[in-house]
Structure formats: structure tokens, C-alpha cells
Scaffold this motif. Structure first.
Motif, PDB file in Angstrom:
ATOM      1  N   VAL A  78      13.213  -8.773  12.189  1.00  0.00           N
ATOM      2  CA  VAL A  78      13.189  -8.835  13.811  1.00  0.00           C
ATOM      3  C   VAL A  78      12.600  -8.147  14.927  1.00  0.00           C
ATOM      4  CG1 VAL A  78      15.623  -9.515  13.862  1.00  0.00           C
ATOM      5  CG2 VAL A  78      14.909  -6.510  13.769  1.00  0.00           C
ATOM      6  N   GLY A  79      11.769  -7.121  13.779  1.00  0.00           N
ATOM      7  CA  GLY A  79      10.265  -6.313  14.678  1.00  0.00           C
ATOM      8  C   GLY A  79       9.863  -4.816  13.942  1.00  0.00           C
ATOM      9  N   ARG A  80       8.817  -4.622  14.071  1.00  0.00           N
ATOM     10  CA  ARG A  80       8.243  -2.917  13.784  1.00  0.00           C
ATOM     11  C   ARG A  80       8.832  -2.332  14.349  1.00  0.00           C
ATOM     12  NH1 ARG A  80       5.608  -3.391   9.624  1.00  0.00           N
ATOM     13  NH2 ARG A  80       5.072  -0.650   9.765  1.00  0.00           N
ATOM     14  N   ILE A  81       9.027  -0.866  13.754  1.00  0.00           N
ATOM     15  CA  ILE A  81      10.100   0.508  13.315  1.00  0.00           C
ATOM     16  C   ILE A  81       8.740   0.804  14.922  1.00  0.00           C
ATOM     17  CG2 ILE A  81      11.352   0.799  11.657  1.00  0.00           C
ATOM     18  CD1 ILE A  81       9.053   2.610  10.675  1.00  0.00           C
ATOM     19  N   ASP A 141       7.916  -6.064  -4.068  1.00  0.00           N
ATOM     20  CA  ASP A 141       6.815  -5.516  -5.619  1.00  0.00           C
ATOM     21  C   ASP A 141       5.634  -5.599  -4.772  1.00  0.00           C
ATOM     22  OD1 ASP A 141       9.362  -5.027  -6.525  1.00  0.00           O
ATOM     23  OD2 ASP A 141       9.409  -7.001  -7.491  1.00  0.00           O
ATOM     24  N   ALA A 142       5.060  -7.293  -4.286  1.00  0.00           N
ATOM     25  CA  ALA A 142       4.113  -7.142  -4.076  1.00  0.00           C
ATOM     26  C   ALA A 142       2.773  -6.671  -2.551  1.00  0.00           C
ATOM     27  CB  ALA A 142       3.722  -8.479  -3.810  1.00  0.00           C
ATOM     28  N   MET A 143       4.195  -6.789  -1.722  1.00  0.00           N
ATOM     29  CA  MET A 143       3.732  -6.185  -0.677  1.00  0.00           C
ATOM     30  C   MET A 143       3.917  -4.980  -0.506  1.00  0.00           C
ATOM     31  SD  MET A 143       2.235  -8.754   0.526  1.00  0.00           S
ATOM     32  CE  MET A 143       1.987 -10.608  -0.571  1.00  0.00           C
ATOM     33  N   ALA A 144       4.455  -4.540  -1.342  1.00  0.00           N
ATOM     34  CA  ALA A 144       5.378  -2.896  -0.495  1.00  0.00           C
ATOM     35  C   ALA A 144       3.133  -2.028  -0.124  1.00  0.00           C
ATOM     36  CB  ALA A 144       6.010  -2.319  -1.902  1.00  0.00           C
ATOM     37  N   GLY A 145       4.079  -0.993   0.633  1.00  0.00           N
ATOM     38  CA  GLY A 145       2.931  -0.349   0.270  1.00  0.00           C
ATOM     39  C   GLY A 145       1.970   0.233   1.295  1.00  0.00           C
ATOM     40  N   ILE A 146       1.491  -1.685   2.096  1.00  0.00           N
ATOM     41  CA  ILE A 146       0.407  -1.455   2.882  1.00  0.00           C
ATOM     42  C   ILE A 146       0.117  -1.037   3.804  1.00  0.00           C
ATOM     43  CG2 ILE A 146      -0.789  -3.611   4.047  1.00  0.00           C
ATOM     44  CD1 ILE A 146       1.071  -5.781   2.419  1.00  0.00           C
ATOM     45  N   GLU A 147      -0.829  -0.176   4.381  1.00  0.00           N
ATOM     46  CA  GLU A 147      -1.017   0.439   5.318  1.00  0.00           C
ATOM     47  C   GLU A 147      -1.504  -0.478   6.155  1.00  0.00           C
ATOM     48  OE1 GLU A 147      -3.254   3.725   5.005  1.00  0.00           O
ATOM     49  OE2 GLU A 147      -2.624   4.227   2.759  1.00  0.00           O
ATOM     50  N   TYR A 148      -0.492  -0.731   6.891  1.00  0.00           N
ATOM     51  CA  TYR A 148      -0.812  -1.760   8.771  1.00  0.00           C
ATOM     52  C   TYR A 148      -1.478  -0.925  10.115  1.00  0.00           C
ATOM     53  CZ  TYR A 148       3.255  -4.501   6.004  1.00  0.00           C
ATOM     54  OH  TYR A 148       3.178  -5.322   4.958  1.00  0.00           O
ATOM     55  N   PRO A 149      -2.597  -1.889  10.163  1.00  0.00           N
ATOM     56  CA  PRO A 149      -3.519  -1.011  11.376  1.00  0.00           C
ATOM     57  C   PRO A 149      -3.231  -1.442  12.413  1.00  0.00           C
ATOM     58  CG  PRO A 149      -4.609  -2.858  10.214  1.00  0.00           C
ATOM     59  CD  PRO A 149      -3.014  -2.909   9.067  1.00  0.00           C
ATOM     60  N   ASN A 150      -3.183  -0.141  13.405  1.00  0.00           N
ATOM     61  CA  ASN A 150      -3.024  -0.648  14.672  1.00  0.00           C
ATOM     62  C   ASN A 150      -0.879  -0.894  14.834  1.00  0.00           C
ATOM     63  OD1 ASN A 150      -5.715   0.155  15.267  1.00  0.00           O
ATOM     64  ND2 ASN A 150      -5.964  -2.482  15.060  1.00  0.00           N
ATOM     65  N   PRO A 151      -0.207  -0.078  13.909  1.00  0.00           N
ATOM     66  CA  PRO A 151       1.124  -1.395  14.036  1.00  0.00           C
ATOM     67  C   PRO A 151       1.878  -1.275  15.427  1.00  0.00           C
ATOM     68  CG  PRO A 151       1.223   0.687  13.153  1.00  0.00           C
ATOM     69  CD  PRO A 151      -0.087   0.674  12.977  1.00  0.00           C
ATOM     70  N   ASP A 152       1.114  -0.092  16.420  1.00  0.00           N
ATOM     71  CA  ASP A 152       2.157  -0.359  17.836  1.00  0.00           C
ATOM     72  C   ASP A 152       0.683  -0.543  18.770  1.00  0.00           C
ATOM     73  OD1 ASP A 152      -0.594   1.447  17.593  1.00  0.00           O
ATOM     74  OD2 ASP A 152       0.503   3.299  18.376  1.00  0.00           O
ATOM     75  N   HIS A 153       0.212  -1.892  18.414  1.00  0.00           N
ATOM     76  CA  HIS A 153      -0.279  -2.096  18.909  1.00  0.00           C
ATOM     77  C   HIS A 153      -0.834  -3.854  18.882  1.00  0.00           C
ATOM     78  CE1 HIS A 153      -4.320  -2.504  22.422  1.00  0.00           C
ATOM     79  NE2 HIS A 153      -3.479  -2.253  22.237  1.00  0.00           N
TER      80      HIS A 153
END
Ligand code: FES
Ligand SMILES: [Fe+2]
Length: 414
Positions: free
Chosen positions: A48-51, A174-186
Motif C-alpha cells: 500500500v505504500g513506502r514507509i 530473496d532476490a530483491m532484499a536490500g536494494i538501496e532505493y534512490p530518492n524514496p521520498d520524492h
């Protein structure tokens, strides 16, 4: 067609899927939609959304879930926990919160002013003495199960979840954990309602086969080329109920060769679709789940989390699509494109260009989404045919059929 060596001659067979036509009734039959509500959407963990939308205590947003005839308040409580509640008052069941988002110590129902704290407890009742035998402890907002994975907030609408979020995500996590998402608040947010089944909308954003046909000027220059005229994917992976594919980038693309202004605009590292530029280093591309074959002609990945959201990713940005059913023939679509914040004029212009470019691209898609549903509704074609490039659509539909038939979520995941 002459395939570049890097493209699989038969991706569909290589991942062990059948190649048969699939029934159109899965998109049109109202009884199928009822089944999907109970067996797909109620059993699944739904993102439902990102933190980053609710970083501080009291931050909240409201999520409409038309398929369940409800809306939820997703809030960060004073104790720091993320909680979700039905947005319905315990007094006489009015809707409580009418804002889309905000920060609140109290959610106050406007009808008679019952007030709830941001952990969902009933905190204030005007003229409480006028209620005989009211047990305030039992009159909080109705809680909905919520879990957070890697910054993504999931809810589960079953009375009690049949499987844990970890079990549900399984190999996808397992495949996707730990991705550092850029600009997750924008994010730039685009939203719209379609006269089409949710799967038709989801499928539009899951295949690149249509790029040559309807996006020749917008996406075509980057995603098609002599070596790959129909945008065949580089690779695909099936992760339990979920799925992912990597798209090709035309290495000789020079979309701005004729414009000095555009060359200036994009010479600072922000490209037209967020694709990689020469010499650019970005840690996302190192992640094992991103461009898993580490192909040098990679443009972006489509990661389709069952049932109804995409996390797409390129070398320097990510974006999501959510597909929320309203009825068997109506869908609410919401896309969020996460971009870096502009700190100078050129970046501001890049952002504006990106927004108009992506909006143009979406407009090219929209008419086809609705006309495809119209064609399906005619009943003239009992089956649809999927191309190699439409492998995610096929897997998505197969999984919906599998979950629709399965007695339990565990069976569906087996
Ligand atoms: S219905 Fe909410 S306070 Fe009366
Ligand atoms: Fe498209």
C-alpha cells in the motif's frame, strides 16, 4: 528475426511455461472477479505504500480499497509502529478521516466527534455518560494486519493471514532484499481510473512488445533498434507467485542528437527514462536482483509482485505501478516515479522534461487499455495469445488462475 546472441530464442520454454492461448473470460467474467476478490486479493499481502510516506509519529495516509468497499488509515503511531485501520467510526460507522494524508495525534470523526489516537484506540467520546454500558476499549478503529518489508508497507485483508509476508514473498524477497532505493521520498504521482479489468491495466506495463507499435517516438528510440526491433527481453525470472524481466537498451540510441538544448539538458547525468549513461556508476546495478544476468545492454527491470504492483528499476531511478480493482471492468491505477530532488535549474528542467515525457508515454498506452477490454467484452475472441515478450502477462494470468482454483494460500504457493 535475427536475435542478438544475448536474447533467448525461447524465453517462455526456457522457464518451463506452456505456450498455449489463454482464456479471455479471466478478464471479463464477473464470477471470476468475485473469486479473485476472495482467493487472490483477500489472501495476498497487498503493498500500500513506502514507509517514507509516514516517517514521523502521527504521519498517515488513507488508502482506498474499492475491491473491499473500504478505505484504510495507514499511520505511524506515537510508539513508532506502522499500523493500519479501517477508516470507519465505532459510533455509527461513519467514515472518520477525509484527508488523503497528513499528521494527526487524533483521528476525529466529524459527525459526533468521537476521537481516536494514532494507535487506533478510542480516546474521546463527547457526552460519554449518555452511552449506557459503552466499553471504550472495544471501540477502537478496526485493526488490519500490516507488515513492512524492505521499506514497503503491506496489508493483509484476511481475518488472519493464511501465510506470513515472508512466505508470500518467498523467492522474490530473496532476490530483491536490500536494494538501496534512490530518492524514496520524492515521487511524481500519476493516477487514473480505467474502464478495464485490473489485469489488462497491469499487463500494459508488463510487456515491451507494444513499444515499437505505439511508442515509436517516446520509448522506441531507447528500447528498440536494429538488433532488437520488437524489444525482446534480455531475461526473465519466475519467483513463486511473482515475476521479473530485464529489458534491453539500444546501445546506439542517440535520441537527442539533433537538439543542442537537449544535449545540454541531459549532459549532467539524468537521462530520458532513467537509463544508464556512459561511464555512470550506480550501486543499484550491482545488486544481485537487478539486471540479474548483468547484461551490458540492460535498460531496466520490471518486477511484478503478485498480485497487483510493479517495482520497476533502472540504473538511477525506480518507479511503481499499483493496479487496484474497483469492479471486473474498472481499475484505479497509481504510478509513482521516484526522482532526485532538483537542486539547480538544469535539474529542475530535467525533472519537468521527465514528467512531460512520461505523461506522453502513458497517454499512448491509455486508449489501448480500454479498447482491449472493449474487444474482450464482445466475446468474439475466447482466447488471447502471448508473445515471448509478454511472458510476465502469461505468468500473471496463470497465477491468478492458480490462486482462483486453490483451496488455500499455501496450496496456491506450492
Ligand atoms: S459516526 Fe462517528 S462520531 Fe458518530
Ligand atoms: Fe506502453
Amino acid at each position: 528475426m535475427n536475435h542478438p546472441k544475448e536474447l533467448q530464442p525461447s524465453l517462455t520454454r526456457s522457464v518451463g511455461m506452456n505456450t498455449d492461448p489463454m482464456p479471455t473470460s479471466l478478464y471479463t467474467d464477473p464470477a471470476q472477479f468475485e473469486t479473485e476478490r476472495e482467493r487472490v486479493f483477500r489472501r495476498s499481502w497487498l503493498m500500500v505504500g513506502r514507509i517514507e510516506r509516514i516517517p514521523k509519529a502521527g504521519d498517515f495516509f488513507v488508502k482506498e480499497l474499492a475491491i473491499f468497499k473500504t478505505s484504510l488509515i495507514v499511520a505511524r503511531s506515537e510508539d513508532g509502529r506502522v499500523r493500519a485501520f479501517h477508516n470507519v467510526c465505532a459510533h455509527r460507522a461513519n467514515i472518520v478521516e477525509h484527508r488523503a494524508c497528513g499528521n494527526a495525534k487524533r483521528f476525529v470523526c466529524r459527525y459526533h466527534s468521537w476521537g481516536y489516537n494514532n494507535a487506533g484506540d478510542l480516546a474521546h467520546v463527547p457526552d460519554e455518560a449518555g452511552f449506557l454500558g459503552l466499553d471504550k476499549k472495544k471501540c477502537g478503529l478496526t485493526q488490519v494486519t500490516v507488515e513492512v518489508w524492505d521499506g514497503w508497507i503491506f496489508i493483509n485483508m484476511a481475518q488472519a493471514p493464511e501465510v506470513s509476508l515472508q512466505e508470500f514473498l518467498g523467492p522474490m524477497a530473496d532476490a530483491m532484499a536490500g536494494i538501496e532505493y534512490p530518492n524514496p521520498d520524492h515521487p511524481i504521482v500519476l493516477r487514473g481510473e480505467f474502464n478495464a479489468n485490473w489485469k489488462v491495466v497491469a499487463e500494459n506495463f508488463s510487456e515491451a512488445y507494444h513499444i515499437a507499435s505505439i511508442h515509436p517516438k517516446t520509448l522506441g528510440p531507447l528500447y528498440t533498434g536494429q538488433a532488437n526491433p520488437f524489444s525482446r527481453p534480455l531475461s526473465a525470472n519466475l519467483y513463486g507467485a511473482h515475476r521479473s524481466l530485464s529489458l534491453w537498451l539500444n546501445p546506439t540510441a542517440a535520441p537527442f542528437a539533433k537538439s543542442k538544448f537537449a544535449q545540454w539538458l541531459f549532459s549532467a547525468g539524468h537521462s530520458i527514462t532513467g537509463t544508464r549513461q556512459e561511464g555512470q556508476v550506480n550501486t543499484i546495478t550491482e545488486h544481485r536482483g537487478v539486471n540479474p544476468t548483468k547484461n551490458e545492454h540492460w535498460s531496466s527491470d520490471v518486477n511484478w509482485f503478485f498480485p497487483n504492483w510493479h517495482m520497476q528499476i533502472s540504473a538511477n531511478q525506480f518507479w511503481t505501478h499499483e493496479f487496484w480493482p474497483i469492479s471486473s471492468t474498472k481499475t484505479m491505477w497509481e504510478a509513482r516515479f521516484y526522482n532526485r530532488k532538483a537542486t539547480r535549474v538544469r535539474e529542475r528542467l530535467q525533472l519537468e522534461h521527465f514528467t512531460s515525457h512520461i505523461t506522453d508515454t502513458m497517454l499512448e498506452d491509455f486508449g489501448n487499455i480500454e479498447s482491449m477490454q472493449a474487444g474482450m467484452e464482445s466475446g468474439a475472441k475466447p482466447f488471447v495469445h502471448f508473445n515471448e515478450s509478454e511472458i510476465l502477462c502469461r505468468h500473471g494470468l496463470e497465477q491468478v488462475a492458480k490462486w482462483s482454483a486453490a483451496e488455500t494460500a499455501k496450496d496456491a504457493l506450492a
